[in-house]
Design a protein around this motif. Structure first.
Motif, short mmCIF file in Angstrom:
data_model
loop_
_atom_site.label_atom_id
_atom_site.label_comp_id
_atom_site.label_asym_id
_atom_site.label_seq_id
_atom_site.Cartn_x
_atom_site.Cartn_y
_atom_site.Cartn_z
N PHE A 102 2.22 7.34 4.30
CA PHE A 102 2.40 6.66 5.59
C PHE A 102 3.49 5.59 5.50
O PHE A 102 4.38 5.50 6.34
CB PHE A 102 1.09 5.98 6.05
CG PHE A 102 0.03 6.98 6.40
CD1 PHE A 102 0.36 8.04 7.26
CD2 PHE A 102 -1.26 6.87 5.92
CE1 PHE A 102 -0.62 8.97 7.60
CE2 PHE A 102 -2.23 7.79 6.26
CZ PHE A 102 -1.92 8.85 7.10
N SER A 103 3.37 4.79 4.46
CA SER A 103 4.37 3.71 4.35
C SER A 103 5.76 4.29 4.10
O SER A 103 6.75 3.79 4.63
CB SER A 103 3.98 2.70 3.27
OG SER A 103 3.54 3.37 2.12
N SER A 128 -3.23 2.54 4.67
CA SER A 128 -3.52 3.96 4.82
C SER A 128 -5.01 4.17 5.08
O SER A 128 -5.40 4.92 5.99
CB SER A 128 -3.12 4.74 3.57
OG SER A 128 -1.82 4.39 3.19
N ARG A 129 -5.84 3.48 4.30
CA ARG A 129 -7.29 3.69 4.40
C ARG A 129 -7.77 3.31 5.79
O ARG A 129 -8.44 4.07 6.46
CB ARG A 129 -8.00 2.84 3.34
CG ARG A 129 -9.44 3.21 3.12
CD ARG A 129 -10.17 2.11 2.37
NE ARG A 129 -10.28 0.90 3.18
CZ ARG A 129 -10.57 -0.29 2.68
NH1 ARG A 129 -10.71 -0.47 1.39
NH2 ARG A 129 -10.68 -1.34 3.49
N MET A 142 5.16 8.66 12.07
CA MET A 142 3.95 9.13 11.42
C MET A 142 3.36 10.37 12.06
O MET A 142 2.37 10.91 11.60
CB MET A 142 2.93 8.00 11.42
CG MET A 142 3.45 6.86 10.55
SD MET A 142 2.17 5.87 9.91
CE MET A 142 1.46 5.32 11.37
N LEU A 179 -6.07 3.06 8.44
CA LEU A 179 -5.48 3.92 9.45
C LEU A 179 -6.32 5.18 9.62
O LEU A 179 -6.66 5.58 10.74
CB LEU A 179 -4.06 4.29 9.03
CG LEU A 179 -3.26 5.07 10.06
CD1 LEU A 179 -2.72 4.10 11.11
CD2 LEU A 179 -2.11 5.82 9.42
N ILE A 180 -6.67 5.76 8.48
CA ILE A 180 -7.42 7.01 8.53
C ILE A 180 -8.80 6.77 9.10
O ILE A 180 -9.34 7.57 9.85
CB ILE A 180 -7.49 7.65 7.12
CG1 ILE A 180 -6.07 8.05 6.71
CG2 ILE A 180 -8.43 8.84 7.10
CD1 ILE A 180 -5.92 8.42 5.26
N ASP A 197 2.91 13.01 9.66
CA ASP A 197 1.89 12.79 8.62
C ASP A 197 0.49 13.00 9.17
O ASP A 197 -0.42 13.40 8.46
CB ASP A 197 1.99 11.36 8.08
CG ASP A 197 3.34 11.14 7.41
OD1 ASP A 197 3.80 12.07 6.71
OD2 ASP A 197 3.93 10.06 7.61
N ASP A 245 0.84 -1.19 0.00
CA ASP A 245 0.00 0.00 0.00
C ASP A 245 0.88 1.25 0.00
O ASP A 245 1.10 1.88 1.03
CB ASP A 245 -0.88 -0.04 1.26
CG ASP A 245 -1.79 1.19 1.33
OD1 ASP A 245 -2.26 1.62 0.26
OD2 ASP A 245 -1.95 1.72 2.45
N GLY A 262 2.32 4.96 -0.28
CA GLY A 262 1.70 6.22 0.12
C GLY A 262 2.57 6.91 1.14
O GLY A 262 3.62 6.38 1.53
#
Ligand SMILES: Nc1ncnc2c1ncn2[C@@H]1O[C@H](COP(=O)(O)OP(=O)(O)OP(=O)(O)O)[C@@H](O)[C@H]1O
Ligand SMILES: [Mg+2]
Lengths: 306, 379
Positions: free
Chosen positions: B66-67, B112-113, B150, B115-116, B153, B62, B64
């Motif tokens: 974050f990664s 990411s998804r 993070m 996480l958000i 971010d 994934d 992005g």
């Protein structure tokens, strides 16, 4: 009379085996006594008991006036014991070994004493050599000097001259007699007949039993042994022939000479008679030597034991 | 009993003899000094070194911001070296299997998804467990690293996520989680263990060697008393032990950076007591053992509980009662507490005393047994 050693009924058992059996020894002060007996007869064991290194199973008496069973510490202080097997420290030099002994006994003027001893030994130039590097005979000589360093009143010497050359052996015995003249008592075990003959008295043990004791001449006389010598070219060949014949107790070589011994004169004469005619052989009677007597004592003890 | 009487010149005679013999025996002397240094380095590092720069592979399913942040954070920490970044978890696992990497960090699909959304996605960490201890420090560091990474971010509308302990789970497979042993604990402990081994062994052969070489008969034939022989043989070893202790402590201070808070003279005094107690044990062994082999076996018989039951390896209070009792008898148990107390906590005489008297008691008991067991005849 004052006795340096006076013990009765000395007995030591190892498990079931009796190594020393009811032995009495009484050595007057200032005398030199020889301690003889075949291998494993109990000489070392007896000497060890006398200076407290082994506990006696039975027996009582004194060494230098001290009870040998309870006052071994006092005895050790005035006794020089030379072990049969070299027991000084091989990783110490000759000098360091002597110094150790001097320190243990708290001897005064240690340095001079050690110097003098080395001088007398003839080891001054090698004093820094490790004792382990000495030859067998020199080890013996060093050990002897070390055990006399503290001027003991009693010397217990376990085969001190084993492996020592004839000259050094003679020097050793001269020294022993000098010491004895000064009042020191010596009990020395040996396998050498000439050494035994230099002793005031001899104790002979076999299989742990004392089988004879006395001055050399007396032991020879007491043995009741009659000995003939046979000389000549053919003498050697006769040994096997004579062995076991009537009256012949044992036959032994002395160089080219044959010693034929027995107890019964008539029988012995009769056995030897046929050989007397042989011109190549000379047969004559002799005093039995100490060695003849010992062989006989040993034989008899062996027969008794088996 | 006159076995206890003591005369200075005879003690001195034995002492001199022992010192000369020790000096000549270069091999043993070398071992006595070499062994502690080697053991300290081997065990000190083996047990304590925090492994760093471990090869790591990341598989990012994934991609992005974050990664990217997580990977960067891993790379920046000294624990991990990212040797490869891939998008295939299978390849990451292959590298792990081949030993090309010690860790595989997998950022799963929809990381990411989730996480958000606040669904706490998993950050998967696989560790090569064949050498379990190696990675424990590194593993322990991952959650913090990731969270810190993070923080930058998670701003604006996502800020509430950053405030929480963690917006995602770190899932570790094959995680081996040993006790958190620090070198501060181990190095002082090694001091005790090394001294136990070398000191007991050095005296355990003291008399058996004389016996085997036949010199025992001579020693006994002279008017030397048991206590003079014992003290004469033990004394030179006290100096050897003191030297060893000094060496180990110097290494502890300057190589392993163990803090030295308390009094050095108190440490020296208690070490001397400990060393003497050990020499007493060794000497007792040598009065009993018939030959050097037996002496060796008895030494190890003493050494094993000293390692196992003293709190060196296992936490002392975690052992069953009977094991603690055995431990309390051993001098090393008390010595370990003393050393750790002095070095790390700055303990003084008052705090240390409860551990000192058991050692004194032990020393006297060992000495008494040795003197009584001393065979004054060859029987
Ligand atoms: N420590 C011991 N344990 C068991 N048996 C022993 C021990 N010491 C000696 N013996 C036995 O006691 C006997 C006497 O031994 P000892 O050493 O006294 O003989 P020895 O007369 O000195 O012999 P050698 O002339 O060979 O020196 C031997 O049979 C020996 O095997
Ligand atoms: Mg003998």
């Amino acid at each position: 009379m004052n006795y340096a050693i006076n013990v009765k009924g000395l007995t030591k058992r190892f498990g079931k085996k009796v190594a020393v059996n009811n032995v009495d020894i009484a050595v007057p002060e200032g005398e030199v006594w020889g301690f003889l007996g075949p291998n494993g007869s109990g000489k070392t064991t007896t000497i060890r008991m006398l200076c407290g290194l082994l506990k006696a199973d039975a027996g009582e008496g004194t060494c230098l006036g001290y009870d040998f069973r309870t006052q071994s510490e006092e005895i050790k202080r005035e006794t020089g014991y030379m072990t049969q097997k070299f027991s000084f420290w091989e990783d110490l030099s000759i000098r360091e070994n002597l110094e150790f002994v001097a320190r243990v006994y708290g001897l005064p003027k240690k340095r001079k004493l050690v110097d003098d001893t080395l001088e007398k030994l003839g080891l001054v130039s090698r004093q820094k050599q490790l004792a382990g590097e000495l030859s067998g005979g020199w080890k013996q000589r060093m050990a002897l000097a070390a055990c006399m360093l503290h001027s003991p009143r009693l010397l217990l010497l376990d085969e001190p001259t084993a492996g020592v050359d004839p000259k050094a052996r003679r020097d050793f015995w001269t020294e022993i007699h000098k010491l004895s003249g000064a009042g020191i008592t010596v009990l020395v075990s040996t396998h050498y007949m000439d050494e035994a003959e230099r002793c005031d008295q001899i104790v002979f043990i076999s299989y742990g039993d004392k089988v004879a004791q006395g001055p050399v001449m007396k032991i020879i006389e007491d043995s009741g042994l009659i000995t003939f010598t046979i000389e000549g070219e053919r003498a050697r060949a006769l040994a096997d022939e004579l062995r076991g014949k009537p009256g012949v107790e044992f036959v032994a070589f002395f160089g080219a000479m044959l010693h034929v011994s027995g107890y019964d004169r008539a029988l012995l004469e009769a056995t030897l008679a046929p050989y007397r005619g042989d011109p190549a052989l000379t047969i004559s009677e002799t005093h039995p030597s100490l060695e003849d007597v010992f062989i006989q004592l040993q034989d008899r003890a062996a027969r008794g034991a088996s | 009993m006159n076995g206890y009487r003591f005369t200075l010149h005879r003690f001195f005679a034995v002492l001199m003899k022992e010192m000369i013999q020790m000096r000549r025996d270069r091999m043993t002397l070398g071992l006595l000094i070499g062994i502690p240094v080697m053991q300290l380095f081997i065990f000190g590092y083996a047990i304590n070194m925090v492994p760093r720069h471990l090869a790591t592979v990341v598989s990012v399913a994934d991609p992005g911001p974050f990664s990217d942040s997580i990977v960067a954070a891993l790379n920046n920490s000294s624990y991990f070296d990212i040797v490869k970044a891939t998008n295939s978890p299978a390849e990451a696992r292959r590298m792990l299997a081949r030993g090309d990497a010690s860790f595989a960090v997998e950022i799963p699909v929809n990381f990411s998804r989730d996480l958000i959304r606040g669904a706490k996605p998993n950050l998967l960490v696989e560790a090569d467990a064949t050498d379990p201890a190696a990675g424990s420090y590194a593993l322990a560091a991952i959650p913090n690293l990731a969270v810190t990474a993070m923080r930058d971010d998670l701003v604006g509308p996502l800020a509430p996520l950053a405030a929480k302990p963690a917006a995602f789970n770190v899932v570790v497979h094959n995680l081996y989680n040993p006790e958190n042993i620090t070198q501060y604990n181990i190095v002082p402990g090694l001091l005790g263990v090394i001294l136990t081994l070398t000191m007991v062994l050095a005296t355990a052969i003291a008399l058996t060697r004389e016996r085997e070489r036949g010199t025992y008969e001579n020693l006994l034939a002279m008017p030397t008393r048991p206590v003079e022989i014992m003290v004469g043989k033990i004394t030179p070893n006290i100096f050897v032990g003191a030297f060893q202790a000094m060496l180990i402590l110097l290494l502890a201070r300057f190589v392993f950076h163990v803090p030295f808070i308390g009094s050095l003279s108190l440490l020296a005094a208690t070490s001397a007591l400990f060393i003497t107690a050990l020499l007493g044990v060794g000497y007792t062994i040598s009065t009993v053992a018939r030959n050097q082999m037996q002496a060796m076996q008895m030494t190890f018989f003493f050494l094993l509980p000293s390692i196992m039951l003293s709190g060196f390896i296992f936490p002392f209070r975690g052992m069953p009662g009977w094991a603690q009792w055995i431990g309390e008898v051993l001098p090393i148990t008390h010595f370990l507490r003393i050393v750790r107390g002095i070095l790390l906590k700055g303990n003084g005489t008052f705090e240390v005393w409860p551990e000192v008297w058991p050692m004194i008691l032990f020393l006297f008991a060992a000495g008494t047994v040795a003197i009584t067991r001393f065979r004054r005849t060859l029987d």
